[in-house]
Design a protein around this motif. Structure first.
Motif, short mmCIF file in Angstrom:
data_model
loop_
_atom_site.label_atom_id
_atom_site.label_comp_id
_atom_site.label_asym_id
_atom_site.label_seq_id
_atom_site.Cartn_x
_atom_site.Cartn_y
_atom_site.Cartn_z
N GLY A 128 75.68 50.95 -8.93
CA GLY A 128 75.32 51.59 -10.20
C GLY A 128 74.00 52.36 -10.16
O GLY A 128 73.37 52.62 -11.19
N LYS A 143 86.09 55.90 -14.01
CA LYS A 143 85.02 55.06 -13.45
C LYS A 143 83.89 55.96 -12.91
O LYS A 143 82.71 55.64 -13.07
N ARG A 165 81.88 57.22 -15.73
CA ARG A 165 80.96 56.21 -16.30
C ARG A 165 79.77 55.93 -15.37
O ARG A 165 78.79 55.34 -15.77
N SER A 166 79.90 56.34 -14.11
CA SER A 166 78.85 56.01 -13.13
C SER A 166 77.66 56.94 -13.26
O SER A 166 77.69 57.90 -14.04
N ASN A 167 76.66 56.65 -12.43
CA ASN A 167 75.47 57.51 -12.41
C ASN A 167 75.51 58.46 -11.21
O ASN A 167 74.47 58.73 -10.61
#
Lengths: 232, 188
Positions: A42, A100, A103-105
């Protein structure tokens, strides 16, 4: 040495240059790093690339969804000749993997033109105070040096400063996308040219379908062989 | 086929000068008309613009899903994609991609310009219709002259029709020496 140790090794210094990868190996390794850092841990990760990132994206979706990368690629590029296929994708797994990544960085920027690098770097350095990335991967250093007349000493000193201030790790990837014989010759030259600038210059070569062998420069003539497991 | 599109196939090589905005929409309309409605094998060769741009626009046109939502799924790593409120209609999206896979539309792009395009890529292409976007990049980034390029385009044996796109500004700066069939689209 196992895969985790290799990645830890790559990330042990503020700036690392990974030299001499053919396209397949570069894509595999950068995707491993993006997956580990951005998706699994993350962390805020920025990938700046002078190549098309569709291969990276296909591999990343594949790693997350466990679907085959070549099938994913056909859905990302449906107008390619190779796209016609009777095998259909599992749409829920595919879309869930994309969500996904959303939503990640993880952030990716494709640069079309290496000649604007000096302008781009200054803009990037201004933004880094606010963005505070954990990891920045820059692919491909050889094109930047060839086309932008970039002062490598200035660039590395600026990035070192940013790394000290914001704890950002920088990885440069260099290499050429040529036939095997040409690639080896030019890459070895690149590698020796670059290693005078930094301690952490890593040479990757002999990429086969089943393994990725990593050779650290200080062990080039000693038995410094490490393996990454297949990521395709 | 609509008359205005039929006219584009009268000559081997046609140059379309788009005077107003709307080039992308027009190219998409051509792809849909030639390939999906009339089953021509149609190839879009995009020079300087990534083919993914056309890809997204085509998925949007065929599925009715807004471009901004498709973009978030095609580029999930962009800042604008990180707002997770916009969810896509999975069935519609994937079905449209599969329809495109099974259609006769092909696309590729290149940001590398050299003689290889003219000498090696074009002669190997087997297409009913080849669309090249755009003429300016094709001519200015090649070492061949405009006359040589048009000569080679006209000589391709395995492509029935070639349609090149340009706009007024590019056309003026190219100052083409020869007369080509130029179809003007849009008002001055």
């Amino acid at each position: 040495m196992d895969r985790d140790k290799i990645i830890k090794n790559i990330l042990s210094e503020n700036i690392t240059i990974i030299a001499s990868l053919p396209l397949g190996g570069r894509v595999s390794l950068t995707t491993e790093l993006l997956y580990d850092y951005a998706i699994q841990k993350g962390k805020k990760t920025f990938f700046i690339t002078l190549e098309k990132s569709t291969y990276n994206l296909a591999l990343l979706i594949s790693k997350i969804s466990k679907l085959k990368a070549d099938l994913i690629f056909k859905y990302l590029e449906p107008c390619l000749i190779s796209s016609k296929d009777d095998i259909k994708i599992d749409r829920d797994k595919y879309i869930a993997a994309i969500e996904k990544i959303r939503r990640s960085n993880l952030y990716i920027e494709e640069l079309d033109d290496a000649s604007i690098w000096n302008w781009y770097l200054d803009r990037f350095l201004e933004s880094i105070e606010e963005e505070k990335y954990d990891l920045v991967i820059i692919n491909r250093l050889d094109m930047i040096l060839e086309k932008s007349k970039c002062n490598i000493n200035r660039m590395l000193s600026k990035l070192n400063e940013a790394s000290r201030n914001y704890k950002t790790k920088f990885i440069f990837i260099t290499g050429v996308n040529k036939q095997h014989d040409e690639f080896e010759l030019k890459d070895i030259k690149n590698y020796y040219k670059l290693k005078k600038y930094l301690k952490n210059v890593i040479l990757l070569q002999k990429i086969t379908k089943s393994e990725l062998e990593v050779i650290n420069y200080w062990n080039l003539y000693e038995v410094g062989r490490f393996k990454l497991k297949e990521v395709n | 086929m609509k008359d205005k599109f039929k006219e584009l196939l009268d000559n081997k090589v046609t140059l379309i000068n788009v005077k107003e905005r709307g080039k992308v929409d027009l190219i998409l309309e051509l792809l849909e008309n030639f390939s999906i409605k009339n089953n021509y094998k149609t190839y879009l060769f995009s020079l300087g613009i990534k083919n993914t741009y056309y890809n997204n626009a085509l998925i949007s046109k065929l599925s009715g899903i807004p471009k901004k939502i498709i973009q978030k799924y095609e580029y999930p790593y962009l800042g604008i994609s990180k707002n997770n409120k916009d969810k896509i209609d999975r069935e519609k999206y994937i079905k449209t991609i599969e329809n495109i896979q099974n259609s006769n539309i092909y696309m590729s792009d290149t940001i590398i310009f050299n003689e290889d395009i003219v000498d090696y890529i074009l002669p190997d292409m087997h297409e009913d219709i080849l669309i090249i976007d755009n003429l300016y990049n094709f001519i200015t980034k090649s070492n061949y002259s405009e006359t040589e390029i048009f000569k080679k385009l006209n000589k391709t044996k395995m492509i029935d029709n070639i349609i090149l796109f340009t706009n007024n500004k590019q056309l003026e700066s190219l100052n083409l020496k020869n007369n080509y069939k130029i179809v003007e689209i849009g008002n001055d």
